[in-house]
Every structure is written in C-alpha cells, then in structure tokens.
Design a protein around this motif. Structure first.
Motif, PDB file in Angstrom:
ATOM      1  N   ASP A   1       0.880  -1.155   0.144  1.00 52.96           N
ATOM      2  CA  ASP A   1       0.020  -0.105   0.172  1.00 52.96           C
ATOM      3  C   ASP A   1       0.716   1.190   0.098  1.00 52.96           C
ATOM      4  O   ASP A   1       2.059   1.489   0.525  1.00 52.96           O
TER       5      ASP A   1
ATOM      6  N   SER B   1       0.452   5.994  -0.968  1.00 53.45           N
ATOM      7  CA  SER B   1      -0.475   7.033  -1.381  1.00 53.45           C
ATOM      8  C   SER B   1       0.400   8.008  -2.213  1.00 53.45           C
ATOM      9  O   SER B   1       1.620   8.050  -2.213  1.00 53.45           O
ATOM     10  N   TRP B   2      -0.373   8.657  -3.082  1.00 54.46           N
ATOM     11  CA  TRP B   2      -0.011   9.638  -3.950  1.00 54.46           C
ATOM     12  C   TRP B   2       0.161  10.976  -3.140  1.00 54.46           C
ATOM     13  O   TRP B   2      -0.039  10.962  -1.950  1.00 54.46           O
TER      14      TRP B   2
ATOM     15  N   LYS C   1      -3.524  11.204  -1.455  1.00 50.59           N
ATOM     16  CA  LYS C   1      -4.471  11.029  -2.220  1.00 50.59           C
ATOM     17  C   LYS C   1      -4.420   9.550  -2.867  1.00 50.59           C
ATOM     18  O   LYS C   1      -3.247   8.999  -2.874  1.00 50.59           O
ATOM     19  N   ARG C   2      -5.693   9.025  -3.218  1.00 50.13           N
ATOM     20  CA  ARG C   2      -5.449   7.628  -3.602  1.00 50.13           C
ATOM     21  C   ARG C   2      -5.635   7.418  -4.958  1.00 50.13           C
ATOM     22  O   ARG C   2      -5.342   6.345  -5.749  1.00 50.13           O
TER      23      ARG C   2
ATOM     24  N   SER D   1      -9.967   2.687  -5.461  1.00 47.38           N
ATOM     25  CA  SER D   1      -8.784   3.506  -4.953  1.00 47.38           C
ATOM     26  C   SER D   1      -8.869   3.495  -3.298  1.00 47.38           C
ATOM     27  O   SER D   1      -7.600   4.023  -2.524  1.00 47.38           O
ATOM     28  N   GLU D   2     -10.070   3.365  -2.520  1.00 48.73           N
ATOM     29  CA  GLU D   2      -9.951   3.310  -1.194  1.00 48.73           C
ATOM     30  C   GLU D   2      -9.263   2.213  -0.604  1.00 48.73           C
ATOM     31  O   GLU D   2      -8.875   2.448   0.288  1.00 48.73           O
TER      32      GLU D   2
ATOM     33  N   GLN E   1      -6.800   0.692  -2.617  1.00 53.09           N
ATOM     34  CA  GLN E   1      -5.407   0.587  -2.898  1.00 53.09           C
ATOM     35  C   GLN E   1      -5.110   1.742  -4.119  1.00 53.09           C
ATOM     36  O   GLN E   1      -6.002   2.173  -4.645  1.00 53.09           O
ATOM     37  N   PRO E   2      -4.087   2.476  -3.909  1.00 58.63           N
ATOM     38  CA  PRO E   2      -3.809   3.604  -5.017  1.00 58.63           C
ATOM     39  C   PRO E   2      -3.822   3.105  -6.414  1.00 58.63           C
ATOM     40  O   PRO E   2      -3.278   2.068  -6.782  1.00 58.63           O
TER      41      PRO E   2
ATOM     42  N   ARG F   1     -10.354  14.618  -3.650  1.00 54.29           N
ATOM     43  CA  ARG F   1      -9.776  13.005  -3.859  1.00 54.29           C
ATOM     44  C   ARG F   1      -8.880  12.654  -4.699  1.00 54.29           C
ATOM     45  O   ARG F   1      -8.447  11.673  -4.891  1.00 54.29           O
TER      46      ARG F   1
END
Length: 302
Positions: free
Chosen positions: A18, A20-21, A25-26, A234-235, A237-238, A272
């Motif tokens: 896992d 995040s950007w 952000k995902r 995306s909640e 995984q990105p 988001r």
C-alpha cells in the motif's frame, strides 16, 4: 510454455504494498492529449475514409483540423479547469505547428515523445533505423524544451520487440506502450529498468470513437463511469487513471461539448484526486519503489 516478452512477471494487483500519492490522495489522474502530424499522400495513420486512394485531402484534412482548431479549443478547456496535460507529441509538429507546441510549453504541460509522425510505425524498422528515430526525436524535444523527454509513446501504439531496450539505452525513464495495469510496473530491458506507466486502451477516443463508432456522449459516459468506479476502488489501494484524447477527435466541437461533462466530473472530486502528468506520476512511484535489484541500474533515474 507460451512465448514470453520476458520483461516482467505476472503480479496480481491485490497482492501489492500500500502507498499514497501526494497529499494522501489515492487516485492519480492524468489526461494524455495526442498532438500529431501526418504525411500527405500516405496511407498510414487513422483513416476517416478508409479505402480511398491517396492523396486524400479529406482524410488528411480531418487530422489536420486538430492542429489548426481542435488543439486550441482543448487548451482553452483545460485552462478553464486549471488541469495539466500530458502531451504525446509527434516531433514533426515543431516544424509544422510550432505555435501550438509553444502554447503547451507556456502552460507547463509535459511533453512525451511520440515519434516523428504517426505516418510511420517502429514495428518493422531495422534496429539501426529505430535507434536513429529515437535519437532524432529525443534531440528535437531536448533542443526545444531544454530537457529530454522522460517518457515515450510509440506512433500507432506499435513498438517493435526491441523498442524498450532502445528507449532505456537512450535514457528514457518510462513508456506508455504497455496498457497492462492500473499501477506502474517495472520492466526489464537490455538498457536497464524502464517503468511501464498505466495507459488507457479503453478510455481512449481512438478505439471508442473511431474504431467502435462510439458517440461523443458514450465516450463521456465511459470516462465518468470509469472515474467513479476507480475512486471507489482506490479506497482500498492507490490507482492511476489515464484518459487519452486526440486533438482532431475530441477537439471536434460536438465531442468537446460532451467532454465538458468529464471535466465537470473531475472537478467535483478535486479533494480526492491527484491531477498530474504521466511523468510526475512515474517519478513519484519510482521514488517510493525503486527498480528491483534484479534489474540493471543502467537506465535513467526518474
């Protein structure tokens, strides 16, 4: 065993680490705009009137509309919403429509190498010719933009079996030629690691509109539905969501009117989404997950 490209192994997206950007952000979203120039009298490239002999002013003119009109309307639209573009550029455009390229430069859009012209494909070239093509395009972009391009997309999405090796040897960091995943994937090449960035072969106006006769509204619906579903996914995984448009396809007024719905949907989810370019996305991912140790380190550092 079936023949393999031997560039990457199978990896289920459900088994990845896992991350995040930027700003937590995902979902990363980039829009790829193809800015292309075609040879007059050539049968290669998309055909509006397939089967007609060349020269064919009607077919050439359909594609040229993007450089004269459609591309400028798309710049206005993305300026209105304050969103960046990843420009897949035929280097022939520097000589053919320099004002259009300069407008993208002024915006700070990323320039991705997209060959010389979409009137030629790398697949079928001998190695020396393809190497020379990549070198010529790279030099043209470096001279105009002050830096070499980090990414490559083959004209006609038609690379040869050696393209990735030649790209890594030429210093490229990523390619858009492999639409295999919703996350970046490291590839093994003879020149070192090369990142395969997610690239849309479905949310792309060529297959949807030109090849499958999709309507402007259906293309917009597809892009919005894809956005909503990927936001939900995306909640967990990105992900990376790319949209590909061409200046002479979505740049047509009636399609542009429908594409505004896509822009409005993107704007509704600003809190988001990481609105980015393919290059910035590749750079962020490579910083988090450097190329595995079993890949050579000769390639360019993103």
């Amino acid at each position: 065993m079936l023949p393999s490209h031997d560039r990457f192994a199978y990896s289920p997206i459900t088994g990845r680490p896992d991350f995040s950007w930027p700003d937590g952000k995902r979902l990363a979203v980039y829009v790829a705009l193809c800015v292309e120039h075609f040879s007059y009298g050539s049968g290669l490239g998309l055909a509006y009137s397939p089967g007609l002999t060349h020269p064919n002013s009607y077919n050439w003119g359909w594609r040229e509309y993007g450089n004269r009109v459609g591309g400028w309307r798309l710049i206005e639209l993305f300026e209105e919403y304050g969103l960046p573009l990843t420009v897949l550029l035929n280097s022939a455009c520097y000589d053919h429509c320099p004002e259009l390229v300069a407008a993208h430069r002024q915006r700070g859009d990323e320039i991705v190498a997209h060959g010389r012209t979409n009137s030629e494909h790398q697949n079928g070239m001998d190695e020396a010719s393809e190497r020379a093509l990549i070198a010529e395009v790279t030099a043209k972009i470096r001279a105009a933009e002050g830096a070499p391009p980090a990414g490559w997309m083959s004209p006609g999405a038609h690379p040869s079996a050696r393209t990735e090796d030649l790209l890594a040897q030429a210093g490229y960091g990523y390619t858009l030629d492999w639409p295999i995943d919703d996350q970046p994937v490291w590839m093994k090449t003879a020149g070192g690691p090369l990142l395969a960035m997610p690239y849309p072969h479905e949310v792309n106006d060529v297959p949807m509109v030109v090849l499958h006769d999709g309507t402007a509204s259906a293309f917009a619906d597809m892009a919005i539905d894809n956005l909503e579903e990927m936001l939900a996914q995306s909640e967990r995984q990105p992900l990376v969501y790319g949209i590909t448009i061409h200046s002479f396809i979505v740049g047509q007024p009636f399609r542009l009117r429908q594409f505004r719905r896509v822009m409005k949907a993107l704007a509704r989810h600003r809190d988001r989404i990481w609105f980015t370019t393919a290059g910035a996305c590749a750079q962020h991912y490579a910083a988090l997950f450097p190329a595995p140790g079993d890949l050579s380190t000769q390639g360019r550092q993103l």
